[in-house]
Design a protein around this motif. Sequence first.
Motif, PDB file in Angstrom:
ATOM      1  N   LYS A 158       0.830  -1.206   0.000  1.00 50.70           N
ATOM      2  CA  LYS A 158       0.000   0.000   0.000  1.00 50.70           C
ATOM      3  C   LYS A 158       0.863   1.254   0.000  1.00 50.70           C
ATOM      4  N   ALA A 169       2.643   1.763  -3.361  1.00 47.07           N
ATOM      5  CA  ALA A 169       1.670   2.159  -4.390  1.00 47.07           C
ATOM      6  C   ALA A 169       1.256   3.620  -4.197  1.00 47.07           C
ATOM      7  N   GLY A 211       0.237  -5.314  -6.999  1.00 42.07           N
ATOM      8  CA  GLY A 211      -0.707  -5.468  -8.105  1.00 42.07           C
ATOM      9  C   GLY A 211      -2.156  -5.181  -7.743  1.00 42.07           C
ATOM     10  N   TYR A 212      -2.492  -5.298  -6.457  1.00 42.79           N
ATOM     11  CA  TYR A 212      -3.879  -5.025  -6.043  1.00 42.79           C
ATOM     12  C   TYR A 212      -4.178  -3.530  -5.986  1.00 42.79           C
ATOM     13  N   TYR A 213      -3.113  -2.723  -5.967  1.00 44.18           N
ATOM     14  CA  TYR A 213      -3.301  -1.281  -5.729  1.00 44.18           C
ATOM     15  C   TYR A 213      -2.849  -0.385  -6.866  1.00 44.18           C
ATOM     16  N   ILE A 214      -2.069  -0.937  -7.810  1.00 41.06           N
ATOM     17  CA  ILE A 214      -1.450  -0.081  -8.824  1.00 41.06           C
ATOM     18  C   ILE A 214      -1.076  -0.942 -10.027  1.00 41.06           C
ATOM     19  N   GLU A 215      -1.103  -0.295 -11.219  1.00 37.25           N
ATOM     20  CA  GLU A 215      -0.767  -1.032 -12.440  1.00 37.25           C
ATOM     21  C   GLU A 215       0.737  -1.281 -12.549  1.00 37.25           C
TER      22      GLU A 215
END
Lengths: 451, 451
Positions: B87, B90, B311-315
């Motif tokens: 987190k 990101a 990967g869950y928060y940002i490309e």
Amino acid sequence: MDIIKPRTLSGFMELLPGKQAQFERMLTILRNTYASYGFAALDTPVIEDAQILLAKGGGETEKQIYRFQKGDSDLALRFDLTVPLAKYVALHCNDLAFPFRRYQISKVYRGERAQRGRFREFYQADIDIIGDGKLDILNEAEIPAIIYKVFRGFGLSRFQIRVNNRKILSGFYAMLGLSEKSGDIMRTVDKLDKIGPEKVKTILLEECGLTEAQAEEILKFIAIRGTNAQVIAALEGYLGRSEIFDLGVEELKAVTANLAAFGVPEDNFAVDLTIARGLDYYTGTVYETTLLDHPEIGSVCSGGRYDNLAGYYIEKQLPGVGISIGLTRLFYVLDEQGLLNPELPSAPADALVLPMTAEVGPAIALAEQLRTGGLRVQLYGEQKKFKQKMAYADKLGVPFAVLLGEDEIAEGKCSVKNMRTGEQVKLTPAEAVEYILSALAAGNGPVILEK
Amino acid sequence: MDIIKPRTLSGFMELLPGKQAQFERMLTILRNTYASYGFAALDTPVIEDAQILLAKGGGETEKQIYRFQKGDSDLALRFDLTVPLAKYVALHCNDLAFPFRRYQISKVYRGERAQRGRFREFYQADIDIIGDGKLDILNEAEIPAIIYKVFRGFGLSRFQIRVNNRKILSGFYAMLGLSEKSGDIMRTVDKLDKIGPEKVKTILLEECGLTEAQAEEILKFIAIRGTNAQVIAALEGYLGRSEIFDLGVEELKAVTANLAAFGVPEDNFAVDLTIARGLDYYTGTVYETTLLDHPEIGSVCSGGRYDNLAGYYIEKQLPGVGISIGLTRLFYVLDEQGLLNPELPSAPADALVLPMTAEVGPAIALAEQLRTGGLRVQLYGEQKKFKQKMAYADKLGVPFAVLLGEDEIAEGKCSVKNMRTGEQVKLTPAEAVEYILSALAAGNGPVILEK
């Protein structure tokens, strides 16, 4: 994959690495100073049994506390470090040596309404000295003397530890026959700085039901100003009319005399009869600390003497004295005011080793040598162009880059580049350690730079 | 007043001051070692948005997490330091220099069923290096090299960092045409130490549906043993049949070569083809660390290389490598095994100053002088009999008592008493500092004493 937008909850401080480095410096100063006075480090759980944390109960605490169930447990996050200390001492009192001196620098949790500069998760940096039945007055001077050392360690000099004694206040109200109203009166007097003496008087007359004469006496009393010696001399004019008052004056005299013996300059502590501290908890000396150039912040460090630390958990009488720095808020304010020293290195390393050859073995060995010499060293292992390596060094803010190419390896040396001046010298690893350490020592300054 | 029986929740470690001092030593070694490799200190909130912490979801985590509402916020306590790091990176990636190296030593929370040696609140001590798109293989050797330094710093030598590479495993299974079953196979092989090769084979045949030949190949493969050079030589016999396998062998060779360059002795690291690490997350080098004399504890420090931190928060593709020490459990086990060095001073002070006169000013000044000399000094201010003062010194476990009576004050000296030997000498304050510091230095030893 669905992306969830990352965020940090409002009211929770999360710093970038450079700022965190400043915060860590303050933590280190706190730990070292507290330890140098023989306080034991303590670490208690963040989660406690809610019944235990809320033994005292009371309005704000109940509203603000983070409380939740897990399985059939009723849990809560600590909202200060004093209640966990009380639990700890009650639980372990047979294993502790009294007076028990502990410091704890930990996060606490209060679900307040979020607003600028208010935090729901914040560090408190506490020291307390707990006696078994009795506790000498000397401790009431040592506690603010330690706080003086901490603030000086931070680089502050324009601060004042304000000292009063609750026995003086309650003794004085007893003289006026106002013992039963003393709580209301103290809460009113506490607002003096904010609302002024006229409004204080109005409240004393209209809401507290005092006579004109009583209100005048109180206003005259809290108007006592001057050097510590002058204030104490004025207090001595009231002696002989209340035992508790006389005891309070005696204690105050002992505390101010000992504070001087601890080397705290008179500029940094002041007897201030308006300080009462809201809590009923305190029974003797009380402290508040203000930054002289930022009175609007209010007290950044408060505490006092109490008679009964753990009455909710144990019959044993455990008097104590303690003080707490609201560290997260203090750091936030210092940062906002631009008082954090920008000259201090914010990079996580003193030197960045840049291998200029494909084979990195020599660079690994060099980095290890520099670390053995006492430097914090980052090894840059990425296969990038020279320009990109230097761009990384710049962004990291590292004060020195250490380049290791074919020539340097052949000579048993390395090229040390001062990232600020651009100056570059070829040195042996041992020389490089000396060179960098002395440059760093020269740049060493306080965490806080007063303007 | 009603008394509430004090208690600390089960599954939460709360140490007495002497033990806490040992724990603090380990924290200091960790911080200093991590910092010496150029890692930035990081501090993230204990409480995060539950949606963000649970972005990955998954069984155990959802069950164990402490999750609760406050107002209309859905909150949870972090269960590791990796998700908060993801987190953080990101959220702040534009402000960070990559590779971003951070350490975090903080508490995490898992509401597991309580049992001996299992904790619901425990410290993790993590380091990670995060690249922006790419990350050099060198980092995969540096991470275990740092862990080697930490463990040696603790005083341990009988430990082994076991290294494998997930690409070798997945490449090998690809050779056998078992790519789709590789997850099941790795989980089975992971149990080898516990259930033995026969049972592993049975599961591979009956539950994973492998042929006899495939199972035999796998057992032969994971039976590869020997020095690191021997294991690598055996692996080279499989080269040329899978690109991913070949890449894994190349990486493993680079890691082992660089580990030697970092000065890690071969005794302390071993290529071990049975290590897979359960998580799908890891894509390259993986680590586990075992105490050679206490294999029953399992891995005390694990981690590996991953391709996609956040990967869950940002490309953005953020590959990294990291490792985590489960510090609370490690400390608990070391203590249980009696491996904590009992010779290290457990008192919060190096010296206890005992004023022998009613006037304490000289004792205050003496204590300050000793502190300026670098000692941790406690001043005993209680008005007690000599015998009681010495009983306190004994219970505190302080190595030196410093007595200041009329005679000493007149001579400008103090009496330094070695609490262990009983020896007492009269010294000036400066001499006392020298005397105590040299005695303490002589008694300095590792935190952990191997038997």
